[in-house]
Design an enzyme around this catalytic site. Structure first.
Site, mmCIF file in Angstrom:
data_model
loop_
_atom_site.group_PDB
_atom_site.id
_atom_site.type_symbol
_atom_site.label_atom_id
_atom_site.label_comp_id
_atom_site.label_asym_id
_atom_site.label_seq_id
_atom_site.Cartn_x
_atom_site.Cartn_y
_atom_site.Cartn_z
ATOM 1 N N SER A 1 -9.567 -5.363 10.603
ATOM 2 C CA SER A 1 -10.769 -4.671 10.279
ATOM 3 C C SER A 1 -11.699 -5.876 9.997
ATOM 4 C CB SER A 1 -10.824 -3.472 9.200
ATOM 5 O OG SER A 1 -10.271 -2.450 9.724
ATOM 6 N N ARG B 1 0.848 -1.205 0.136
ATOM 7 C CA ARG B 1 -0.142 0.002 0.004
ATOM 8 C C ARG B 1 0.731 1.250 0.001
ATOM 9 N NH1 ARG B 1 -4.436 -1.483 4.532
ATOM 10 N NH2 ARG B 1 -5.154 -3.800 3.753
ATOM 11 N N ARG C 1 3.442 2.187 10.352
ATOM 12 C CA ARG C 1 2.854 2.636 9.084
ATOM 13 C C ARG C 1 3.867 2.279 8.087
ATOM 14 N NH1 ARG C 1 -1.672 5.092 7.613
ATOM 15 N NH2 ARG C 1 -2.002 5.885 9.794
ATOM 16 N N ARG D 1 2.335 -4.431 12.962
ATOM 17 C CA ARG D 1 1.708 -3.771 14.289
ATOM 18 C C ARG D 1 1.669 -4.912 15.513
ATOM 19 N NH1 ARG D 1 -2.657 0.668 12.388
ATOM 20 N NH2 ARG D 1 -1.370 1.935 11.147
ATOM 21 N N GLU E 1 -4.381 -0.251 15.255
ATOM 22 C CA GLU E 1 -5.467 -1.215 14.579
ATOM 23 C C GLU E 1 -4.563 -2.352 13.836
ATOM 24 O OE1 GLU E 1 -7.855 -1.407 10.226
ATOM 25 O OE2 GLU E 1 -7.548 0.706 11.300
#
Length: 425
Positions: A354, A264, A279, A393, A351
């Site tokens: 999801s 990404r 990130r 993460r 996070e």
């Protein structure tokens, strides 16, 4: 993509769905254009039907005159002119329908009624698990402990590929492999998923099916010469596995799990959480995808989320589950739970998953259908997906949550057989 009948019969409902997402002002021009095009389409069909009826009448009159030996050249010319008009109307109708389809591709999914209105501030914590080490003195950020233990090499990752790319070394590289094997084994053996190994490059049709294209093309890493894209998540190829196919009775529900690297650009994220593993542009992830019936998909979301939570519990990482508000729910999702772990070294909730239900939004784009019983008309499946889990993460949280006073990092019991040790030191 939405059912075209929303535009034709439930425009007020569609506008309300965009309002709940906080997108109505932005999308009103598209909705107004779609409404005008739909009126034009209906009018053109009516005019074409009237013209066809007149053409049929003329054809009958021409035949009648020929049988009587009378001239019919003028009528035949009139009939040809009407035929040309009908062809022009059909060409325009196809162009209108194509433009409406393009508009539908740009509209986000409708969220479920139970999803709260509002943006990020309206997200709701629905449950928590475990005890964080928030405020505990002496816990260092993961990039410091990782470099000290020799498991992270951030400078050489940046040298090789640029900022946001990571090199894992020694025990860190082995930790990545351990997490992959542990999560895949758990989801296959205990949760009943079918394991897949999927391509990392996909075509436009695949990304369009799950909703990344056309809206999010700027976030993709592309191979223009082949019109291919590196996947942002294994959700993309796995969800598209049965694109343009019909599953037969007994095939539902389906559950798939896949490990992949994910890519990404993280457009617009410059300067935000750029240190360490928070990130990054390339990361590893185990992804869960489910096909469900419309009647069961809401319950399947709870099941899928519980499977992701199991991983966090066994890795002994305190976490919370957030139900996202409509304005913070992803483009294709109808409802999403975010799973966040607490990383005490940076003092943040991160996070790591999801879990979403998409209703039939993705299935319409990808044309994935099923038959509930032999001979029944096919229906669109409901798709779901969730990370279980994203590694970068998780590794950050492991290095911080499980730090020991002597500077080592305790390895959770569930991971020890895969890593072959009980500490990183």
């Amino acid at each position: 993509m939405h059912d075209i009948r929303l535009l034709r019969d439930q425009m007020a409902h569609l506008r309300e769905g965009m309002r709940r997402r906080g997108k109505l002002d932005e999308l009103t021009p598209l909705l107004d254009r779609a409404e005008a095009l739909e009126k034009e389409r209906r009018d053109s069909i009516r005019v074409a039907e009237e013209a066809q009826a007149e053409r049929n009448r003329i054809s009958q009159e021409v035949a009648k005159r020929r049988r009587a030996g009378e001239a019919a050249d003028e009528l035949m010319a009139e009939g040809r002119a009407i035929g040309e008009r009908i062809a022009a109307l059909e060409t325009r109708r196809q162009a209108v329908e194509s433009e409406v389809s393009d508009i539908l591709m740009q509209l986000p999914n409708l969220t479920l009624d139970e999803v709260a209105e509002g943006g990020e501030d309206a997200n709701r914590v629905v449950r928590t698990w475990g005890t964080t080490r928030e405020g505990e003195v002496g816990i260092t950020p993961h990039w410091e402990v990782g470099e000290r233990l020799g498991v992270l090499d951030l400078p050489r990752g940046a040298k090789i590929a640029g900022s946001g790319f990571i090199v894992y070394r020694g025990g860190g590289a082995r930790l990545v492999r351990a997490l992959m094997n542990y999560m895949l084994d758990l989801h296959v053996e205990e949760h009943g998923y079918e394991e897949l190994w999927v391509p990392l490059l996909v075509n436009r049709a695949t990304l369009t099916g799950t909703g990344q294209l056309p809206k999010f093309e700027e976030d993709m890493y592309a191979v223009p010469s082949d019109d291919l894209f590196l996947i942002p998540t294994a959700e993309v190829p796995v969800t598209n596995l049965y694109r343009d196919e019909i599953l037969e009775p007994g095939d539902m529900p389906r559950a798939f799990v896949a490990f992949s690297a994910c890519f990404r650009r993280e457009a617009g994220s410059a300067g935000k959480d750029t240190r360490g593993l928070l990130r990054v542009h390339e990361f590893d992830k185990v992804e869960l995808v489910r096909y469900a019936t419309p009647e069961s998909s809401r319950d399947e979301l709870e099941l899928l989320t519980s499977h992701a939570e199991t991983v966090l519990q066994r890795l002994e990482l305190p976490y919370r589950v957030l139900q996202l508000a409509a304005g913070d729910t992803g483009f294709s999702s109808a409802m999403t739970y975010d799973l966040e772990v607490f990383a005490p070294g940076v003092g943040k909730w991160l996070e790591v998953s999801s879990c979403s239900v998409f209703t039939d939004f993705q299935a319409r784009r990808a044309n994935i259908r099923y038959r509930a019983a032999a001979g029944e008309k096919p229906r669109f499946v409901h798709t779901l997906n969730g990370s279980a889990l994203a590694f970068s993460r998780i590794i950050a949280a492991l290095l911080e949550q499980h730090q020991q006073p002597d500077g080592s990092v305790r390895v959770p019991a569930a991971l020890q057989p895969y890593l072959g040790r009980d500490t990183l030191r």
